[in-house]
Scaffold this motif. Sequence first.
Motif, short mmCIF file in Angstrom:
data_model
loop_
_atom_site.label_atom_id
_atom_site.label_comp_id
_atom_site.label_asym_id
_atom_site.label_seq_id
_atom_site.Cartn_x
_atom_site.Cartn_y
_atom_site.Cartn_z
N GLY A 1 25.26 38.03 62.11
CA GLY A 1 25.16 36.98 62.50
C GLY A 1 26.24 36.08 61.51
N LEU A 2 26.30 36.40 60.38
CA LEU A 2 27.08 35.60 59.59
C LEU A 2 28.51 35.73 59.57
CD1 LEU A 2 26.76 33.73 57.15
CD2 LEU A 2 26.51 35.46 55.66
N GLN A 3 28.64 36.94 59.95
CA GLN A 3 30.28 37.38 60.36
C GLN A 3 30.74 36.55 61.70
OE1 GLN A 3 29.98 41.44 60.60
NE2 GLN A 3 31.13 41.75 58.71
N GLU B 1 29.39 33.80 62.48
CA GLU B 1 29.58 32.40 62.08
C GLU B 1 30.90 31.89 61.54
OE1 GLU B 1 26.30 30.16 60.11
OE2 GLU B 1 24.90 32.01 60.84
N VAL B 2 31.34 32.91 60.46
CA VAL B 2 32.48 32.75 60.09
C VAL B 2 33.78 32.76 61.09
CG1 VAL B 2 34.14 33.98 58.45
CG2 VAL B 2 31.96 33.76 57.86
N VAL B 3 33.79 33.69 61.96
CA VAL B 3 34.84 33.77 63.14
C VAL B 3 34.74 32.55 64.05
CG1 VAL B 3 35.19 35.08 65.16
CG2 VAL B 3 34.78 36.30 63.14
N ALA B 4 33.42 31.89 64.31
CA ALA B 4 33.18 30.78 64.83
C ALA B 4 33.96 29.66 64.26
CB ALA B 4 31.86 30.54 65.34
N LEU B 5 33.67 29.53 62.90
CA LEU B 5 34.10 28.42 62.06
C LEU B 5 35.72 28.47 62.12
CD1 LEU B 5 33.82 26.13 60.19
CD2 LEU B 5 33.84 27.54 58.31
N TYR B 6 36.35 29.43 62.00
CA TYR B 6 37.57 29.77 62.14
C TYR B 6 38.35 29.24 63.44
CZ TYR B 6 42.53 31.73 61.72
OH TYR B 6 43.74 31.80 61.54
N ARG B 7 37.90 29.85 64.70
CA ARG B 7 38.12 29.17 66.02
C ARG B 7 38.06 27.80 65.84
NH1 ARG B 7 35.48 32.39 70.49
NH2 ARG B 7 37.42 31.68 71.56
N GLN B 8 36.86 27.22 65.64
CA GLN B 8 36.78 25.80 65.68
C GLN B 8 37.78 25.11 64.77
OE1 GLN B 8 32.99 24.34 64.13
NE2 GLN B 8 33.11 22.47 65.23
N GLU C 1 27.82 31.77 52.35
CA GLU C 1 26.88 30.81 53.02
C GLU C 1 27.62 29.33 52.29
OE1 GLU C 1 22.73 31.57 52.49
OE2 GLU C 1 22.82 32.61 54.21
N TYR C 2 27.77 29.18 50.88
CA TYR C 2 28.30 28.25 50.21
C TYR C 2 29.76 27.84 50.90
CZ TYR C 2 31.40 25.64 47.00
OH TYR C 2 32.29 24.74 46.32
N LEU C 3 30.81 29.04 50.91
CA LEU C 3 31.84 28.68 51.61
C LEU C 3 32.05 28.25 52.84
CD1 LEU C 3 33.62 31.80 50.07
CD2 LEU C 3 34.11 29.41 49.51
N MET C 4 30.86 28.58 53.64
CA MET C 4 30.68 27.95 55.03
C MET C 4 30.34 26.86 55.18
SD MET C 4 30.91 30.50 57.50
CE MET C 4 30.08 29.60 58.86
#
Length: 79
Positions: free
Chosen positions: A7-9, A11-18, A57-60
């Motif tokens: 799930g966290l991975q 989220e990271v991919v989703a943030l990059y795409r955003q 989570e901090y970096l997110m």
Amino acid sequence: MPVRLSGLQKEVVALYRQCIRESKKKPEVAQKHFIAFARKEFDKSIYLDKKDFSAIEYLMRKGKRQLEMYASPGIKDIK
């Protein structure tokens, strides 16, 4: 066989795409600067341990704040 992401991975991919999507809303000349900046920021943490949840989570949170700031219509370019 496709790789399963946690799930966290995801989220990271989703943030990059955003980040990439938001860069497409900027002037054409500045788009490559925004994409390069996002790539550089994600590359800084590429060797972070996948189990270091607090750091991830901090970096997110930091990344989401930066995205919100740079997505502002007043920001035209980043260098």
